[in-house]
Design a protein around this motif. Structure first.
Motif, short mmCIF file in Angstrom:
data_model
loop_
_atom_site.label_atom_id
_atom_site.label_comp_id
_atom_site.label_asym_id
_atom_site.label_seq_id
_atom_site.Cartn_x
_atom_site.Cartn_y
_atom_site.Cartn_z
N GLY A 254 0.83 -1.21 0.00
CA GLY A 254 0.00 0.00 0.00
C GLY A 254 0.86 1.26 0.00
O GLY A 254 0.40 2.34 0.33
N GLY B 2 1.49 -3.29 -4.15
CA GLY B 2 0.11 -2.82 -4.18
C GLY B 2 -0.72 -3.71 -5.07
O GLY B 2 -0.20 -4.60 -5.75
N ALA C 176 -2.49 -1.14 3.86
CA ALA C 176 -3.54 -1.47 2.89
C ALA C 176 -4.60 -2.30 3.60
O ALA C 176 -4.32 -2.93 4.62
#
Ligand SMILES: NC(=O)c1ccc[n+]([C@@H]2O[C@H](COP(=O)([O-])OP(=O)(O)OC[C@H]3O[C@@H](n4cnc5c(N)ncnc54)[C@H](OP(=O)(O)O)[C@@H]3O)[C@@H](O)[C@H]2O)c1
Length: 200
Positions: A7, A30, A63
């Motif tokens: 993230g 990501g 994330a």
């Protein structure tokens, strides 16, 4: 230090990545961007990511999703979005990631203010945040080789204030500097099993 930031291109992640990049070897992961692609809601995807990257000194996860809606609108399946992503995603990052840590390494997870001060439409997000905070305290007792696990629980951050301000009436956002410092404290400090509550 070799640091993986999952993230690392997000609202919080990009500021944290910039800070660590000044002095460390940082790999950004990501779902749709970054040097390595991963979906943390899939343990197979997490396994593949770690196998590709190899040994690490620190894992920082910034994330994880959960569905926001009125409790009466949330189906059982809607709750599983947060359970699979923000909850089990982070549990699996510790479960699988610990095997890839160098001795004395650290794993830093992310929750948020909702665990302590939920607002309207956050039964699912608050629930998974609370679960990860309890998980962190418990799992830190069982880590070996000096591996540490901590969690950063920020209030609404300055860089997301415009996007979320209507959900948080009267909220004073926390500075990006303060949030980033909390991640630095988890990675470079010696704390273990702690929940760093970052408030304005
Ligand atoms: N924003 C705030 O004020 C605030 C405050 C406290 C806590 N938090 C928490 O901090 C975390 C990050 O927030 P943010 O505002 O920075 O979010 P964001 O801007 O949406 O960024 C999230 C990042 O995570 C990645 N990501 C999302 N789901 C993923 C998945 N399943 N697998 C792998 N990567 C995934 C995204 O990658 P792609 O773009 O490639 O999909 C993106 O880079 C969230 O858990 C949030 O609840 C946020």
């Amino acid at each position: 230090m070799k640091i993986l930031i999952i993230g690392g291109n997000g609202t919080i992640g990009k500021t944290v990545t910039e800070r660590f990049k000044a002095d460390h070897d940082v790999i950004v992961a990501g779902r749709s961007s970054g040097e390595v692609r991963v979906d943390i809601s899939s343990s197979e995807s997490i396994e593949m990511m770690f196998a590709k990257i190899g040994k690490l000194d620190a894992i920082v996860n910034i994330a994880g999703d959960a569905k926001w809606d009125k409790f009466e609108n949330l189906s059982e399946e809607d709750f599983y979005i947060g359970i699979r992503s923000k909850m089990m995603g982070q549990v699996n990052l510790v479960r699988i990631g610990k095997e890839y840590m160098n001795d004395g390494g650290s794993i830093t997870l992310t929750t948020g203010i909702l665990a302590d001060d939920p607002v309207d439409m956050t039964t699912s997000a608050a629930m998974v945040n609370g679960a990860i905070q309890s998980f962190t305290k418990a799992v830190a007792l069982e880590m070996d080789r000096g591996i540490r696990v901590n969690v950063v629980s920020a209030d609404l951050v300055e860089d997301a204030f415009e996007k979320y301000k209507d959900y948080f009436p009267g909220n004073t956002p926390v500075s990006m500097r303060k949030v980033t410092d909390a991640y630095v404290k988890c990675v470079l400090g010696k704390i273990n099993g702690e929940i760093l509550r970052v408030r304005a």
